[in-house]
Scaffold this motif. Structure first.
Motif, PDB file in Angstrom:
ATOM      1  N   ARG A   1       0.823  -1.212   0.000  1.00 39.16           N
ATOM      2  CA  ARG A   1       0.000   0.000   0.000  1.00 39.16           C
ATOM      3  C   ARG A   1       0.861   1.268   0.000  1.00 39.16           C
ATOM      4  O   ARG A   1       0.534   2.254  -0.655  1.00 39.16           O
ATOM      5  CB  ARG A   1      -0.936   0.007   1.202  1.00 39.16           C
TER       6      ARG A   1
ATOM      7  N   ARG B   1       1.351  -8.191   1.743  1.00 38.09           N
ATOM      8  CA  ARG B   1      -0.067  -7.872   1.827  1.00 38.09           C
ATOM      9  C   ARG B   1      -0.245  -6.357   1.756  1.00 38.09           C
ATOM     10  O   ARG B   1       0.707  -5.615   1.587  1.00 38.09           O
ATOM     11  CB  ARG B   1      -0.664  -8.414   3.126  1.00 38.09           C
ATOM     12  N   PHE B   2      -1.475  -5.904   1.923  1.00 40.55           N
ATOM     13  CA  PHE B   2      -1.737  -4.472   1.868  1.00 40.55           C
ATOM     14  C   PHE B   2      -0.873  -3.694   2.858  1.00 40.55           C
ATOM     15  O   PHE B   2      -0.281  -2.678   2.505  1.00 40.55           O
ATOM     16  CB  PHE B   2      -3.212  -4.181   2.179  1.00 40.55           C
TER      17      PHE B   2
ATOM     18  N   TRP C   1      -8.911  -9.737  -7.434  1.00 36.14           N
ATOM     19  CA  TRP C   1      -8.112  -9.361  -6.272  1.00 36.14           C
ATOM     20  C   TRP C   1      -7.122  -8.244  -6.565  1.00 36.14           C
ATOM     21  O   TRP C   1      -6.866  -7.378  -5.720  1.00 36.14           O
ATOM     22  CB  TRP C   1      -7.383 -10.588  -5.719  1.00 36.14           C
TER      23      TRP C   1
ATOM     24  N   ASN D   1      -3.901   3.196  -2.381  1.00 34.36           N
ATOM     25  CA  ASN D   1      -4.833   2.070  -2.341  1.00 34.36           C
ATOM     26  C   ASN D   1      -5.198   1.558  -3.723  1.00 34.36           C
ATOM     27  O   ASN D   1      -5.813   0.495  -3.847  1.00 34.36           O
ATOM     28  CB  ASN D   1      -6.125   2.495  -1.631  1.00 34.36           C
TER      29      ASN D   1
ATOM     30  N   ARG E   1     -12.130   0.398  10.162  1.00 43.61           N
ATOM     31  CA  ARG E   1     -11.751  -0.776  10.952  1.00 43.61           C
ATOM     32  C   ARG E   1     -12.010  -0.546  12.445  1.00 43.61           C
ATOM     33  O   ARG E   1     -11.794   0.542  12.967  1.00 43.61           O
ATOM     34  CB  ARG E   1     -10.272  -1.059  10.692  1.00 43.61           C
TER      35      ARG E   1
ATOM     36  N   ASN F   1     -11.307  -8.366   2.298  1.00 45.47           N
ATOM     37  CA  ASN F   1      -9.858  -8.498   2.155  1.00 45.47           C
ATOM     38  C   ASN F   1      -9.496  -9.810   1.461  1.00 45.47           C
ATOM     39  O   ASN F   1      -9.237 -10.825   2.107  1.00 45.47           O
ATOM     40  CB  ASN F   1      -9.149  -8.402   3.515  1.00 45.47           C
ATOM     41  N   TYR F   2      -9.477  -9.805   0.142  1.00 47.43           N
ATOM     42  CA  TYR F   2      -9.173 -11.004  -0.640  1.00 47.43           C
ATOM     43  C   TYR F   2      -7.738 -11.501  -0.443  1.00 47.43           C
ATOM     44  O   TYR F   2      -7.415 -12.613  -0.825  1.00 47.43           O
ATOM     45  CB  TYR F   2      -9.423 -10.735  -2.123  1.00 47.43           C
TER      46      TYR F   2
ATOM     47  N   MET G   1     -10.578 -10.398   7.464  1.00 47.12           N
ATOM     48  CA  MET G   1     -11.077  -9.080   7.854  1.00 47.12           C
ATOM     49  C   MET G   1     -10.311  -8.464   9.014  1.00 47.12           C
ATOM     50  O   MET G   1     -10.584  -7.316   9.397  1.00 47.12           O
ATOM     51  CB  MET G   1     -12.570  -9.146   8.199  1.00 47.12           C
TER      52      MET G   1
ATOM     53  N   TYR H   1      -5.500  -6.304   8.194  1.00 45.85           N
ATOM     54  CA  TYR H   1      -5.183  -5.140   7.377  1.00 45.85           C
ATOM     55  C   TYR H   1      -5.391  -3.898   8.234  1.00 45.85           C
ATOM     56  O   TYR H   1      -5.993  -3.954   9.306  1.00 45.85           O
ATOM     57  CB  TYR H   1      -6.058  -5.090   6.121  1.00 45.85           C
TER      58      TYR H   1
ATOM     59  N   MET I   1     -10.600  -0.609   3.042  1.00 49.67           N
ATOM     60  CA  MET I   1     -10.817  -1.948   2.511  1.00 49.67           C
ATOM     61  C   MET I   1     -12.190  -2.015   1.843  1.00 49.67           C
ATOM     62  O   MET I   1     -13.041  -1.158   2.054  1.00 49.67           O
ATOM     63  CB  MET I   1     -10.705  -2.984   3.639  1.00 49.67           C
TER      64      MET I   1
ATOM     65  N   TRP J   1     -15.499  -4.766   0.752  1.00 49.59           N
ATOM     66  CA  TRP J   1     -16.154  -6.082   0.791  1.00 49.59           C
ATOM     67  C   TRP J   1     -16.584  -6.387  -0.638  1.00 49.59           C
ATOM     68  O   TRP J   1     -17.157  -5.542  -1.321  1.00 49.59           O
ATOM     69  CB  TRP J   1     -17.372  -6.067   1.713  1.00 49.59           C
TER      70      TRP J   1
END
Length: 463
Positions: free
Chosen positions: A69, A114-115, A175, A188, A287, A329-330, A334, A337, A341, A343
């Motif tokens: 990210r 990851r992110f 994804w 992002n 979050r 979060n593929y 959840m 991260y 984000m 869904w």
């Protein structure tokens, strides 16, 4: 009359049974709690210990607070490239020696980007725990950064992009694709796998600066999960990691997303696909808010399992598709991260079916939940969420547990959050669910991406 000993014993047995059944306060079973000991070394390294002696194995997980990210703007894919560089050797372990050290001692290892983090882990027999702590510390304090290693791994990553994305039907869908369409902020919304020209442009100075900036103890969390002695393990961690100096970390960039005001629709031509596909994404609440937990339960109701409403409508009733994938979060779950984000759910469908028909069926499902979530629906979602959470905590010798502990240490400075998740979901009410649906599961908050299958021979297929 003389009573026999057998008769007296039988009387005593029945009396004791009666007493035990009449006892009003039977103790409820204690809720399962993950053992968590959390502390920090003087250099800022966050350490989490979670003993579990069910098998003679140990997990060592090191998570760095740098994901794709916030990678450099002109170096897309750099965080992932650097993940590969971490396996190229360190001060005391030459090329491939880290991997051989794990595998020849009966262990497994991997890493991922990851992110919001890059992680590395090893699962080894418990008697090799000290060895792996030493090895992880060795590459934290001194990576072997050479032009040969960089050139080699640039080729490996470029080939990975070609194989997994460019030369695959539906490569990167959804994804990799959807974040680029749904988000506005570059951090992002960029191609985090890496544009080939950016991967080529990375140089040795880039790698050295990236390592010195982000791969420092005060930007990392270390979790040890499994069968180990805590006092002994603490001493090893201090011995091998304690002397690695902290660095001054750069200010974090702004990764916030603007509120989406209207629905966005896109079409991606795919020369290798022969069936239409669609992905629909909704921006997530912030979050750790109540709405965030409500969205986790809505995911269970709408997309997870055979009784998911989207599956019931699109597979069982309409027959548009044979299956649906979906979630928060593929590239993880959840919980692991930090930034904005989505869904999302996606599926392929027959070319004879139009996009409008598919979206119309989805809207029918969304209208049905807007009519109101009942307590029965909520209770079922909590059961499914609880089952999935405990599967995560217990799977792969406890690797899921290590993942959550490191994530909560990095993002919240509180790995003990792992023991409060179930309670947070239980706080969600039907009223909160309905409020969350109204604010987040609305057309103005969604992005629709359709794959146009050019291999099907109709450039307008799926409309």
């Amino acid at each position: 009359m003389k009573l026999s000993l057998t008769f007296l014993l039988m009387c005593l047995f029945f009396i004791s049974c009666k007493k035990s059944t009449e006892t009003p306060e039977e103790k409820a079973p204690e809720a399962f709690k993950v053992p968590v000991e959390y502390y920090k070394l003087d250099n800022g390294l966050k350490v989490i210990l979670s003993p579990d002696n069910t098998s003679p194995t140990a997990i060592i997980a090191v998570y760095y607070n740098i994901g794709f990210r916030i990678e450099p703007k002109d170096r897309t894919g750099f965080a992932h490239l650097f993940e590969h560089m971490m396996f190229q050797g360190s001060e005391n372990l030459g090329k491939m020696e880290f991997i051989n050290l794990v595998q020849k001692n009966g262990g497994v290892l991997n890493g991922s980007t990851r992110f919001d983090f890059t992680n590395y882990f090893e699962i080894v027999p418990s008697n090799k725990l000290e060895t792996m702590l030493w090895a992880e510390a060795d590459r934290m304090k001194g990576l072997d950064i050479t032009q040969d290693n960089l050139t080699n791994q640039q080729g490996v990553v470029k080939n990975e992009v070609k194989v997994n994305v460019l030369n695959q039907p539906y490569g990167g869908f959804p994804w990799l694709d959807m974040p680029q369409y749904a988000n506005e902020n570059w951090y992002n919304a960029h191609n985090f796998y890496g544009d080939l020209e950016d991967l080529d442009a990375a140089n040795l100075r880039d790698v050295e600066d990236f390592f010195k900036t982000y791969y420092a103890p005060n930007n990392a969390a270390l979790a040890v999960v499994g069968d180990f002695d805590k006092a002994e393990t603490k001493a090893w961690i201090e011995k091998y990691f304690g002397g690695i100096p902290a660095v001054e970390l750069p200010a974090q960039p702004d990764i916030t997303e603007p509120v989406q005001q209207k629905e966005k629709r896109f079409v991606k031509d795919d020369p290798l696909a022969n069936k239409s596909a669609i992905a629909i994404a909704y921006k997530m609440p912030e979050r750790n808010t109540p709405e965030y937990y409500a969205m986790g339960l809505l995911d269970q109701i709408l997309a997870q399992g055979d009784n998911a409403l989207l599956k019931q409508k699109l597979v069982n009733e309409k027959g548009y598709t044979s299956g649906i994938s979906g979630g928060i979060n593929y590239l993880g779950n959840m919980f692991n991260y930090k930034g904005p984000m989505i869904w999302m759910f996606n599926f392929t469908y027959d070319n004879e079916t139009t996009e409008d028909e598919v979206v119309g069926a989805v809207d029918q499902v969304m209208d049905s939940v807007r009519a109101g979530i009942t307590q029965k629906m909520l209770d079922g979602a909590i059961v499914k969420m609880r089952s999935g959470l405990y599967d995560e905590l217990g799977g792969t010798f406890g690797l899921g547990r290590a993942d959550l502990l490191c994530s909560f240490a990095l993002f919240d400075d509180n790995p003990a959050r792992i023991n409060t998740l179930e309670d947070e979901f239980k706080k969600v009410t039907p009223e909160l669910m309905n409020k969350t649906i109204a604010n987040y599961l609305k057309p103005a908050n969604r992005t629709i991406l359709r794959v146009n299958p050019l291999l099907a021979g109709d450039k307008e297929s799926g409309k």
